[in-house]
Design an enzyme around this catalytic site. Structure first.
Site, PDB file in Angstrom:
ATOM      1  CG  ASP A  26     -27.639   8.800  32.669  1.00 43.24           C
ATOM      2  OD1 ASP A  26     -26.500   9.113  32.296  1.00 43.24           O
ATOM      3  OD2 ASP A  26     -27.994   7.619  32.891  1.00 43.24           O
ATOM      4  N   PRO A  27     -29.157   8.765  29.584  1.00 42.89           N
ATOM      5  CG  PRO A  27     -27.544   8.282  27.974  1.00 42.89           C
ATOM      6  CD  PRO A  27     -27.925   9.316  28.976  1.00 42.89           C
ATOM      7  CG  ASP A  76     -21.100   4.102  24.087  1.00 40.80           C
ATOM      8  OD1 ASP A  76     -21.680   4.946  24.800  1.00 40.80           O
ATOM      9  OD2 ASP A  76     -20.247   3.304  24.531  1.00 40.80           O
ATOM     10  CB  CYS A  77     -26.031   5.044  25.842  1.00 40.51           C
ATOM     11  SG  CYS A  77     -27.255   4.317  26.954  1.00 40.51           S
ATOM     12  CG  HIS A  97       4.925   5.000  -4.694  1.00 47.22           C
ATOM     13  ND1 HIS A  97       4.757   3.745  -5.233  1.00 47.22           N
ATOM     14  CD2 HIS A  97       6.047   4.960  -3.947  1.00 47.22           C
ATOM     15  CE1 HIS A  97       5.753   2.969  -4.822  1.00 47.22           C
ATOM     16  NE2 HIS A  97       6.547   3.675  -4.047  1.00 47.22           N
ATOM     17  N   GLY A 107      12.041   3.577  -1.846  1.00 53.61           N
ATOM     18  CA  GLY A 107      11.762   4.865  -1.226  1.00 53.61           C
ATOM     19  C   GLY A 107      11.255   4.697   0.193  1.00 53.61           C
ATOM     20  CB  SER A 108      11.818   6.560   3.312  1.00 50.93           C
ATOM     21  OG  SER A 108      13.149   6.092   3.445  1.00 50.93           O
ATOM     22  N   GLY A 109       8.888   5.925   3.524  1.00 48.19           N
ATOM     23  CA  GLY A 109       7.461   6.198   3.602  1.00 48.19           C
ATOM     24  C   GLY A 109       6.617   4.951   3.608  1.00 48.19           C
ATOM     25  CG  HIS A 110       6.811   2.384   0.937  1.00 46.99           C
ATOM     26  ND1 HIS A 110       5.585   2.815   0.501  1.00 46.99           N
ATOM     27  CD2 HIS A 110       7.711   2.759  -0.017  1.00 46.99           C
ATOM     28  CE1 HIS A 110       5.720   3.410  -0.674  1.00 46.99           C
ATOM     29  NE2 HIS A 110       7.007   3.397  -1.005  1.00 46.99           N
TER      30      HIS A 110
END
Length: 563
Positions: free
Chosen positions: A548-549, A407-408, A218, A50-53
């Site tokens: 400002d961090p 992220d600081c 699946h 089957g496709s999708g893999h």
């Protein structure tokens, strides 16, 4: 789940595959990808499902791999008519091996095609070889239908394809395929089910705090729901236990002995980022070595046999040392050579020999900052600054989340933890050594802030060497000027420069750390009302009454320095 394309996906995908791979051909009405550069007197190896893999199996067509791939509808076996078309497209003259993942529809349709083509060809040898590498469901639950085929089939196909390319006989190629399959174990895990374009979303989902161990490809339910652990190591350990526990009578399918050569394959179900899949691969490598003394000789990591956008992965272990014992006059070296053999199949990854021992390359700062004392006059200062930075991480993260990417705070905390660790292992008795250690640690701090601080410290080291430690205020001022040649950010732009520049200017002119630290704090406070001009915060159209961090972090550090 939203999708850009919902109809005719399989045909469009196959046509796109041809556009970038001229060595491939397409039987459009039967959805067959075949290799155009055919060799005579060569066993044909064909697979599909089957496709999708994707990229399985169409992306595995090429020299030394598949001669043709047969593509069904999404998650539906191709028909026997399609399989027959795939066999004919490969133009066989020395036998055909149909390699399938062990699912009922594939077994029936490929089996029917086997019988039909044997009759049509007047008795040409045709074999169906199911790949059965899944261990999750165990022997009892798989007793009637057999184990499922998962991503381990990639290694079976490559081994048989390379063996056929080298001129192997029908029997030898078949035996190699079966031996490789018998040396495979695989287990999957997923956070949820995948989304099938054009279909109503599934009416059952995995709870947000759970993952499914033993998930198939699946959307079928797996073995058991497990808590998502804080550390991926804990999940990887559960999965490897299913693969490697010799006392598990349900799942001990392959023997792994000391000094056996082992291949690790970590397969992305399609919904994980490359970053996360790579991280899980490295965790698997670490656990294998630490808990089982297994260092894989080859490592494959990526999306090989997917489940559309399934947010999961599988781990496959292949033991060629074990497989070699199943075929007369076959060595593990020969089996590894089949994996390493060249192919132009679009989806086959570059596989190199794994060198487990990594040599660390030392920076000049690390060389200069080798440990030179047990107790340092800077012990208390370094410890106090690092602890303070760690303590203000939540505030830095909150402020950066409001105006940036959040992220600081963690970057600052990680840098402080790194400095603590390095300081404990290589303390310095001099200011120069301390700054060199700090510089080497800042080299590992990502983001713009890490680069700015790294440039400033490196410039400070240079100017202290040039001017002398007694001229520290002047050296700090010169370091600030050097930094400003690398960035256009200045006071008023809502960056770390709003506290760094005032600190350097006041210290250079007055020589007072206390006055300079106060100027840095005032600069950091001023950023509350400033519109960011640089970085991701510049995309925010208004101020948010938070500092400002980066500016706050620098002010906090020099405040501790001044005490």
């Amino acid at each position: 789940m939203k999708h850009f394309a919902k109809t005719n996906l399989v045909n469009l995908y196959l046509e796109s595959l041809l556009a970038s791979n001229p060595q491939l051909g397409l039987v459009e009405d039967q959805r067959i990808i075949y290799y155009k550069k055919k060799k005579s007197d060569k066993v044909r190896v064909i697979s599909g499902g089957g496709s999708g893999h994707e990229p399985s199996w169409s992306g595995l067509v090429g020299s030394g791999l598949l001669d043709a791939a047969v593509c069904g509808d999404i998650f539906a076996s191709p028909s026997a008519r399609q399989v027959m078309a795939g066999i004919r497209a490969s133009e066989p003259d020395s036998g055909v091996i149909l390699a399938i993942t062990n699912y009922t529809g594939d077994k029936l349709h490929f089996g029917l095609a086997q019988e039909k083509f044997q009759a049509e060809s007047g008795g040409m040898q045709v074999a169906v070889i199911p790949v059965t590498d899944d261990v999750a469901l165990g022997r009892t639950r798989s007793s009637k239908v057999g184990r499922r085929g998962l991503a381990g089939n990639l290694l079976v196909l490559k081994s048989m394809g390379a063996c056929a390319e080298a001129g192997g006989s029908f029997d030898h190629v078949s035996n190699v395929g079966r031996a490789v399959n018998d040396g495979l174990v695989t287990v999957g895990c997923s956070l949820d089910h995948c989304s099938v374009p054009g279909r109503t979303d599934v009416d059952f989902h995995i709870p947000h705090d759970k993952a499914v161990l033993g998930m198939g490809i699946h959307n079928e339910r797996g073995l058991v729901e497990v808590d998502i652990p804080e550390r991926p190591e804990d999940l990887i350990k559960q999965m490897l236990t299913l693969l490697l526990d010799p006392n598990d009578k349900e799942r001990a399918f392959v023997s792994f002995k000391e000094k056996d050569e082992v291949i690790l394959l970590v397969n992305n179900f399609g919904g994980l980022s490359n970053l996360e899949n790579g991280a899980l691969t490295q965790v698997a490598l670490s656990v294998l070595e630490q808990d089982y003394n297994i260092v894989p000789c080859r490592v494959l990591s990526g999306a090989f046999e997917t489940s559309l956008d399934g947010p999961g992965f599988s781990i496959t272990l292949y033991n060629p040392s074990y497989s070699a014992t199943l075929v007369e006059k076959l060595s593990s070296k020969q089996l590894l050579e089949l994996i390493d053999a060249p192919t132009d199949a679009p989806a086959w990854p570059r596989v190199g020999v794994n060198e487990p021992k990594k040599q660390k390359v030392l920076s000049k700062q690390e060389e200069l900052a080798a440990k030179d004392c047990e107790e340092s006059p800077y012990d208390e200062l370094v410890s106090r600054i690092c602890k303070h930075v760690i303590s203000i991480e939540p505030s830095l993260t909150t402020w950066d989340t409001v105006m940036g990417d959040g992220d600081c705070g963690m970057a600052a905390k990680d840098a402080a933890l790194h400095i603590q660790k390095e300081w404990n292992s290589r303390k310095q008795s001099s200011l120069k050594g301390t700054l060199n250690l700090l510089s080497s640690c800042l080299d590992d701090m990502g983001g713009s802030l890490g680069a700015i601080l790294g440039i400033f410290v490196s410039a400070l080291i240079y100017n202290l060497q040039k001017e002398g430690v007694e001229q520290a205020p002047k050296a700090v001022g010169l370091a600030s000027k050097s930094l400003q040649t690398h960035t256009q950010a200045r006071k008023g732009d809502r960056t770390v420069m709003d506290s760094l520049i005032p600190f350097c200017e006041v210290y250079a002119s007055s020589g007072s750390l206390q006055h300079a630290a106060k100027a840095a704090q005032e600069g950091a406070e001023s950023t509350k009302t400033l519109k960011a001009q640089y970085g991701r915060a510049s995309y925010v159209s208004k101020t948010a009454d938070v500092p400002d961090p980066g500016a706050w972090l620098f002010a906090a550090v020099v405040d501790q320095l001044s005490k």
